[in-house]
Design an enzyme around this catalytic site. Sequence first.
Site, mmCIF file in Angstrom:
data_model
loop_
_atom_site.group_PDB
_atom_site.id
_atom_site.type_symbol
_atom_site.label_atom_id
_atom_site.label_comp_id
_atom_site.label_asym_id
_atom_site.label_seq_id
_atom_site.Cartn_x
_atom_site.Cartn_y
_atom_site.Cartn_z
ATOM 1 C CG ASN A 146 29.158 7.122 0.780
ATOM 2 O OD1 ASN A 146 28.642 6.008 0.657
ATOM 3 N ND2 ASN A 146 30.364 7.296 1.279
ATOM 4 N NE ARG A 284 36.566 -0.058 0.213
ATOM 5 C CZ ARG A 284 35.718 0.973 0.192
ATOM 6 N NH1 ARG A 284 35.504 1.647 -0.924
ATOM 7 N NH2 ARG A 284 35.110 1.350 1.297
ATOM 8 C CD GLN A 313 41.689 4.476 -1.372
ATOM 9 O OE1 GLN A 313 41.108 4.134 -2.369
ATOM 10 N NE2 GLN A 313 41.077 5.049 -0.367
ATOM 11 C CG HIS A 332 38.126 6.497 -1.975
ATOM 12 N ND1 HIS A 332 38.333 5.392 -1.194
ATOM 13 C CD2 HIS A 332 36.816 6.503 -2.242
ATOM 14 C CE1 HIS A 332 37.186 4.768 -1.005
ATOM 15 N NE2 HIS A 332 36.244 5.432 -1.627
HETATM 16 P P1 NAD Z 1 25.379 -3.112 -0.764
HETATM 17 O O1 NAD Z 1 25.688 -3.979 0.390
HETATM 18 O O2 NAD Z 1 24.058 -2.417 -0.828
HETATM 19 O O3 NAD Z 1 25.547 -3.928 -2.136
HETATM 20 C C1 NAD Z 1 26.592 -4.801 -2.388
HETATM 21 C C2 NAD Z 1 26.070 -5.910 -3.285
HETATM 22 O O4 NAD Z 1 27.180 -6.733 -3.663
HETATM 23 C C3 NAD Z 1 25.052 -6.813 -2.578
HETATM 24 O O5 NAD Z 1 23.855 -6.854 -3.314
HETATM 25 C C4 NAD Z 1 25.747 -8.165 -2.513
HETATM 26 O O6 NAD Z 1 24.849 -9.255 -2.637
HETATM 27 C C5 NAD Z 1 26.698 -8.078 -3.711
HETATM 28 N N1 NAD Z 1 27.814 -9.019 -3.600
HETATM 29 C C6 NAD Z 1 28.659 -9.198 -2.567
HETATM 30 N N2 NAD Z 1 29.543 -10.165 -2.851
HETATM 31 C C7 NAD Z 1 29.247 -10.614 -4.095
HETATM 32 C C8 NAD Z 1 29.796 -11.631 -4.930
HETATM 33 N N3 NAD Z 1 30.841 -12.358 -4.525
HETATM 34 N N4 NAD Z 1 29.233 -11.830 -6.147
HETATM 35 C C9 NAD Z 1 28.153 -11.105 -6.542
HETATM 36 N N5 NAD Z 1 27.591 -10.123 -5.780
HETATM 37 C C10 NAD Z 1 28.134 -9.883 -4.577
HETATM 38 O O7 NAD Z 1 26.553 -2.043 -0.811
HETATM 39 P P2 NAD Z 1 26.597 -0.644 -1.568
HETATM 40 O O8 NAD Z 1 26.140 0.437 -0.651
HETATM 41 O O9 NAD Z 1 25.986 -0.784 -2.900
HETATM 42 O O10 NAD Z 1 28.182 -0.486 -1.687
HETATM 43 C C11 NAD Z 1 28.949 -1.427 -2.416
HETATM 44 C C12 NAD Z 1 30.418 -1.186 -2.177
HETATM 45 O O11 NAD Z 1 30.782 0.059 -2.764
HETATM 46 C C13 NAD Z 1 30.822 -1.023 -0.700
HETATM 47 O O12 NAD Z 1 31.027 -2.264 -0.066
HETATM 48 C C14 NAD Z 1 32.090 -0.247 -0.803
HETATM 49 O O13 NAD Z 1 33.189 -1.118 -0.959
HETATM 50 C C15 NAD Z 1 31.910 0.551 -2.081
HETATM 51 N N6 NAD Z 1 31.702 1.999 -1.797
HETATM 52 C C16 NAD Z 1 32.568 2.879 -2.342
HETATM 53 C C17 NAD Z 1 32.420 4.224 -2.085
HETATM 54 C C18 NAD Z 1 33.338 5.246 -2.710
HETATM 55 O O14 NAD Z 1 33.445 6.343 -2.196
HETATM 56 N N7 NAD Z 1 33.989 4.923 -3.808
HETATM 57 C C19 NAD Z 1 31.395 4.687 -1.242
HETATM 58 C C20 NAD Z 1 30.485 3.743 -0.744
HETATM 59 C C21 NAD Z 1 30.666 2.390 -1.006
#
Ligand code: NAD
Length: 386
Positions: A146, A284, A313, A332
């Site tokens: 997603n 989040r 949530q 959400h």
């Molecule tokens: P991803 O793993 O591809 O990307 C996350 C990025 O965050 C990575 O590049 C990582 O290096 C970076 N990161 C982690 N900790 C960090 C820090 N302390 N400082 C700087 N960078 C940091 O994940 P994604 O698919 O892009 O998803 C990201 C987040 O989005 C998920 O973990 C989830 O919490 C959230 N999400 C929300 C929904 C929604 O419905 N709202 C859906 C999917 C994901």
Amino acid sequence: MKVLAVLYPDPAGGYPPQYARDSIPVIDRYPNGQTTPTPSGLDFTPGELLGSVSGELGLRGFLEAAGHKLVVTSDKDREGSDFDRELASADVVISQPFWPAYLTRERIEAAPNLRLAITAGIGSDHVDLDAAIEHGITVAEVTFSNSISVAEHTVMMILALVRDYLPQWQVVKDGGWDIADVVSRSYDLEGMHVGAFGAGRIGTAVLRRLKPFDVHLHYTDKHRLPPEVEAELGVEWHETVQDMVPQCDVVTIHAPLHHETEGLFDEALLGTMRRGAYLVDTARGKICDRDAVVRALESGQLAGYAGDVWFPQPAPPDHPWRTMPHHGMTPHTSGTSLSAQARYAAGTREILECFLEGRPIRDEYLIVDGGALAGAGAHSYTAGGR
Ligand code: NAD
């Protein structure tokens, strides 16, 4: 095996709902070339509502045919909930971040058979990952399922905040034409500085979608993008979030929730943003300090805040983000469009098939495995400290 799925309640109008469209586009690959899920079959029609209790993520036929038991409930938070009762004998738990079944350390310790926790979606912070590591539980999610859904929702929210769309829509609904009132907070995005905190799958997709708006792009991430991607997007990297946010008119959050990011956008960091900046969080809710966001909107330090992620949530009716000024919050929903559901339901089945048949789960789906962070989890999460 007993599989326990905790899903959000059915629509108030009954299940199935009346669908607005007859089909959804077929997508075979994600932007990085990764294939969309490859289960051996599907017991649903893509585009159906699968994430609610009666949708059952389309899993019942396949699981029961293979001799397994599927229990589905939405009852997860009250004392003595179905979730707590059924968890005691569950081998597998499936939960969606939109309606998270919080797998705390206490719950993990009360589930002696639990071997696999699947996030039907992305973001496994509702599982105590340290406890999962200690108890040898595999945590897997449907990576990329997603990501584009969330990126689209994020771009929509950035535009809605900067242009101040929602109050204008309300004027129309109310029968008015009060143009001077509603343009008093309306700007163009063009020329603004937009920064992404986290440039993984979603953050990069947001940057890529914003580029044609002729904005100045920024990002910070502990993993720097390849130089050719930085050049293609014309995006400036900052070593820390503290370096980036004072230079931005819009900041959008795309890092997972773990101990490095929890509460990061607090009073102090918000105070370093430009007056009248906009903040969007579709990652989040706990990455932002709830009350500091409210105060920043009330004082005008932030001109707008939007996102779809809350804590807890479902958010209680009196959660202050429901009523704070200049917000564009949704429940959400960004990652659970009907389009996204088709992919993460298929991915959930793929993960289950691998687990039940003793085949390896795709590395990119793994968050915790073999007593350590693994796959996507090793890249994006940090263990310990929470
Ligand atoms: P991803 O793993 O591809 O990307 C996350 C990025 O965050 C990575 O590049 C990582 O290096 C970076 N990161 C982690 N900790 C960090 C820090 N302390 N400082 C700087 N960078 C940091 O994940 P994604 O698919 O892009 O998803 C990201 C987040 O989005 C998920 O973990 C989830 O919490 C959230 N999400 C929300 C929904 C929604 O419905 N709202 C859906 C999917 C994901």
